[in-house]
Design a protein around this motif. Structure first.
Motif, PDB file in Angstrom:
ATOM      1  N   VAL A 134       0.841  -1.197   0.000  1.00 60.52           N
ATOM      2  CA  VAL A 134       0.000   0.000   0.000  1.00 60.52           C
ATOM      3  C   VAL A 134       0.879   1.250   0.000  1.00 60.52           C
ATOM      4  O   VAL A 134       1.677   1.449   0.912  1.00 60.52           O
ATOM      5  N   LEU A 135       0.743   2.072  -1.034  1.00 65.49           N
ATOM      6  CA  LEU A 135       1.442   3.351  -1.095  1.00 65.49           C
ATOM      7  C   LEU A 135       0.579   4.411  -0.422  1.00 65.49           C
ATOM      8  O   LEU A 135      -0.607   4.544  -0.739  1.00 65.49           O
ATOM      9  N   VAL A 136       1.194   5.141   0.500  1.00 60.27           N
ATOM     10  CA  VAL A 136       0.489   6.210   1.200  1.00 60.27           C
ATOM     11  C   VAL A 136       0.854   7.525   0.510  1.00 60.27           C
ATOM     12  O   VAL A 136       1.977   8.008   0.629  1.00 60.27           O
ATOM     13  N   ASN A 137      -0.105   8.081  -0.198  1.00 61.57           N
ATOM     14  CA  ASN A 137       0.132   9.259  -1.038  1.00 61.57           C
ATOM     15  C   ASN A 137      -0.118  10.551  -0.263  1.00 61.57           C
ATOM     16  O   ASN A 137      -0.902  11.414  -0.684  1.00 61.57           O
ATOM     17  N   THR A 138       0.572  10.705   0.848  1.00 67.62           N
ATOM     18  CA  THR A 138       0.428  11.884   1.702  1.00 67.62           C
ATOM     19  C   THR A 138       0.694  13.159   0.906  1.00 67.62           C
ATOM     20  O   THR A 138       1.754  13.305   0.292  1.00 67.62           O
ATOM     21  N   ALA A 139      -0.265  14.058   0.915  1.00 70.30           N
ATOM     22  CA  ALA A 139      -0.138  15.353   0.233  1.00 70.30           C
ATOM     23  C   ALA A 139       0.274  15.192  -1.229  1.00 70.30           C
ATOM     24  O   ALA A 139       0.993  16.027  -1.780  1.00 70.30           O
TER      25      ALA A 139
END
Length: 195
Positions: A134-139
């Motif tokens: 899971v890639l966390v695309n923060t901002a």
């Protein structure tokens, strides 16, 4: 039903320029501790890797750090971990992180984070595992990478089905929920028929 017991987190040894990176990492650490999910990570105490580990520990969770000898000083191994493993090299580190986790979450990071992520995705492409990634695309941090992946797909170097090997979420706590939902269910051994 599959149970998420441990989550490997790949992320930067730098804090990045936006406070949102550290805030999201801290939120993930808190959510992991509250859910009883053990953190498996690179063992450092700096950058957002230090943030996520401290957050897990601060909320009563377990943290397993795995750090190569040559980085033990550079990344300043975090003290007070549940377990700290000092390994001979980066390859051993990545393999041990993978082996000890049920799923992988990728927070913002640099070359090292990309190296870890693409090796895990390559193993998945080769059917060596089926753990959630899971890639966390923060901002919007991973927007450029996602566009490049679509470009490789359009150029015929990534098959359409392989674009589905990872999920993308906007916030770190969503990574925990997504990883849990995507865990492969281990089939139960069949019972012999009774006559």
């Amino acid at each position: 039903m599959a149970v998420l017991r441990s989550l490997c987190v790949f992320c930067g040894a730098s804090p990045g320029v936006l406070p949102a990176y550290a805030e999201d990492a801290a939120a993930l650490g808190k959510a992991m501790a509250e859910s009883g999910v053990r953190l498996i990570y690179g063992g450092g105490g700096i950058g957002i890797m230090g943030v996520v580990a401290r957050a897990v520990l601060a909320h009563g969770g377990e943290v397993v750090g795995i750090i190569p000898e040559h980085l033990q000083t550079a990344e300043i191994a975090l003290e007070g971990l549940t377990e700290l493993h000092v390994v001979p090299d980066m390859h051993t580190r990545k393999r041990m992180m993978f082996d000890r986790s049920d799923a992988i979450a990728v927070l913002p990071g640099g070359f090292g984070t990309l190296d870890e992520t693409f090796e895990i995705l390559t193993w998945k492409q080769l059917n060596l595992h089926d753990k959630p990634v899971v890639l966390v695309n923060t901002a919007g941090y991973w927007d450029g990478l996602l566009a490049f992946c679509r470009s490789m797909q359009g150029a015929g170097f990534i098959r359409d089905k392989h674009m589905g090997m990872f999920s993308v979420v906007d916030t770190a706590p969503q990574a925990l929920e997504t990883a849990r939902a995507l865990l492969p269910v281990t089939p139960q051994p069949s019972q012999p028929e009774r006559f």
